[in-house]
Design an enzyme around this catalytic site. Structure first.
Site, PDB file in Angstrom:
ATOM      1  N   VAL A 233       0.952  -1.133  -0.065  1.00 50.30           N
ATOM      2  CA  VAL A 233       0.131  -0.015   0.041  1.00 50.30           C
ATOM      3  C   VAL A 233       0.863   1.159   0.182  1.00 50.30           C
ATOM      4  CG1 VAL A 233      -1.613   1.288   1.044  1.00 50.30           C
ATOM      5  CG2 VAL A 233      -1.770  -1.137   1.224  1.00 50.30           C
ATOM      6  N   GLU A 234       1.808   1.004   0.983  1.00 48.59           N
ATOM      7  CA  GLU A 234       2.725   2.339   0.933  1.00 48.59           C
ATOM      8  C   GLU A 234       3.733   2.767  -0.487  1.00 48.59           C
ATOM      9  OE1 GLU A 234       3.010   4.705   3.051  1.00 48.59           O
ATOM     10  OE2 GLU A 234       1.758   4.023   4.562  1.00 48.59           O
ATOM     11  N   SER A 235       4.383   1.777  -0.857  1.00 51.81           N
ATOM     12  CA  SER A 235       5.347   1.915  -1.979  1.00 51.81           C
ATOM     13  C   SER A 235       5.492   0.922  -2.936  1.00 51.81           C
ATOM     14  CB  SER A 235       6.702   2.118  -1.156  1.00 51.81           C
ATOM     15  OG  SER A 235       7.074   0.500  -0.613  1.00 51.81           O
TER      16      SER A 235
ATOM     17  N   TYR B 244      -7.186   3.904   3.298  1.00 51.04           N
ATOM     18  CA  TYR B 244      -6.125   3.162   3.514  1.00 51.04           C
ATOM     19  C   TYR B 244      -6.155   1.798   3.788  1.00 51.04           C
ATOM     20  CZ  TYR B 244      -1.202   2.974   5.282  1.00 51.04           C
ATOM     21  OH  TYR B 244      -0.083   2.727   5.862  1.00 51.04           O
TER      22      TYR B 244
END
Length: 445
Positions: free
Chosen positions: A119-121, A224
């Protein structure tokens, strides 16, 4: 005719062994059948049995409460419609996933968190956001410093897989302890623990539920956790995983660390490990410069550690070909490069400069040379950039609209001053002719 147990009977798999495949025929009398004690069946998963697939290990460690809403369904369909993107993320995770899962299990944390870098990167260690977040776990500079991630001219540990994973799990544990809820902890990771705390307090004051689905939050934070839940649903279902042809990853350590006892070039480290420079940089993206400082851990494939150590022990050549260059008077990078017979682009990249800038006297640069460690020692101790960008000198003799106006104005002013000076000189000569003294503080012309 014997009665056969139906194959369609819905029975928990662990109870199937206690059901006989057929029953005795019932005649005029009753046949007595002794039923022995049932074997005790395990009610938990034996985690001591080693799985050959890391994804099975991840599934066995799922511990968060599931989130079920329209956003989860939306992102689940979105990811499943893009199997190529999912495969790419999973391939990127291959070097890092075992280490992350191991670290989570050691702390007793849910293994869903191993999917958070997706999800982040998208598991890209060089990912950099407009908000200056960096690395697999996307730390902003301030939070990175808070969790002891070194950020200086030589290195940015937000991109170091081992250091940043340790910091991320420290942070996640801290915010979980604050809220007592993993969904709120994840919202805090994205939005900030202070913002989530205030949102919880607002709902509590209004008598509203204080769980994640009921808080008011920015759109990014609202989406998120559903993204992570969608990935959990896909990876957690072996049938879906297989249908999408997602890559299996061995449940084996991929990475290990070696020590650099002395300053060492990135190219040298790659050569000693029998790796390409590109592969080495991919596993060691935290190094900002072409030199690695002494005693900095090097991240290598586990099967290359012995090779690296053996080649290092037998190496007779200098470990670095870079040295320090001191700028004695203001100079441009192009001029320094020409003077040393090297590429200006190489100097700009090696020193992290914005371009062909003018450097002030006293600046130091990394330049290709013979690996003179003595000249490097003082520079290696500097945490910030040793290159000082000097202001551009004022242009002289250039004409333009503003220049012409300024020139005319200056001429007019000079003419006025000259006229006033001539007038004062004339009066002084006149007074002197009449025998009057010259005023104190003024000179005769």
């Amino acid at each position: 005719m014997p009665l056969v147990a139906s194959a369609d009977l819905e029975v928990h798999p662990r109870l199937q062994t206690s059901i006989p495949s057929s029953f005795p025929t019932l005649g005029d009398g009753l046949n007595i059948m002794e039923i022995g004690p049932q074997p005790e069946l395990p009610l938990t998963i034996d985690l001591t049995l080693r799985s050959s697939d890391i994804w099975e290990r991840v599934r066995n460690g799922f511990a968060m409460t599931d989130l079920n809403d329209d956003l989860v369904l939306h992102y689940q369909q979105w990811y499943m419609a893009r199997p190529g993107m999912l495969r790419q993320m999973i391939e990127r995770s291959r070097p890092y996933l075992h280490h992350i899962v191991e670290a989570l299990e050691e702390r007793g944390m849910p293994t869903e968190l191993a999917l958070l870098p997706m999800v982040e990167s998208s598991f890209n260690p060089m990912a950099h956001s407009p908000a200056a977040a960096s690395g697999l776990w996307q730390f902003i500079p301030a939070t990175g410093r808070r969790f002891n991630l070194e950020q200086n001219w030589w290195q940015d540990e937000r991109r170091d897989v081992f250091a940043s994973t340790n910091a991320a799990l420290d942070y996640l544990q801290t915010i979980y302890d604050m809220h007592g809820d993993w969904h709120l902890a994840l919202a805090s990771y994205n939005w900030g623990e202070g913002a989530v705390k205030r949102a919880v307090e607002r709902n509590a004051a209004s008598g509203l539920p204080t769980d994640y689905p009921n808080l008011r939050m920015p759109k990014e934070t609202r989406h998120y956790v559903p993204k992570l839940q969608a990935l959990k649903n896909i990876i957690g279902n072996p049938e879906t995983f297989a249908r999408l042809n997602l890559p299996l990853i061995p449940n084996e350590p991929y990475l290990a660390t070696a020590a650099a006892p002395r300053p060492m070039d990135v190219k040298t480290a790659a050569r000693l490990a029998n790796m390409s420079v590109e592969e080495f940089r991919h596993l060691n993206p935290s190094h900002n410069r072409p030199i690695i400082k002494a005693h900095t851990p090097l991240i290598l494939p586990a099967d290359r550690i012995a090779i690296f150590n053996a080649n290092l022990a037998n190496n007779q050549a200098p470990l670095t070909q870079w040295q320090a260059y001191a700028v004695k008077s203001p100079q441009r990078i192009n001029d320094i490069a020409s003077q040393l017979g090297v590429s200006s682009r190489e100097l700009i990249q090696a020193n992290g400069l914005p371009g062909n800038v003018r450097l002030a006297a006293g600046s130091k640069l990394l330049v290709p040379g013979n690996g003179n460690l003595e000249s490097l020692q003082r520079m290696l101790g500097m945490e910030s950039s040793p290159a000082i960008i000097a202001p551009e000198p004022r242009a002289r003799g250039k004409k333009g609209k503003k220049g012409k106006a300024g020139s005319a104005k200056n001429k007019k002013s000079a003419a006025g001053k000259a006229k006033a000076g001539n007038s004062r000189a004339s009066k002084a000569r006149s007074s002197a002719g009449k025998g009057k003294p010259t005023p104190r503080g003024k000179k005769k012309r």
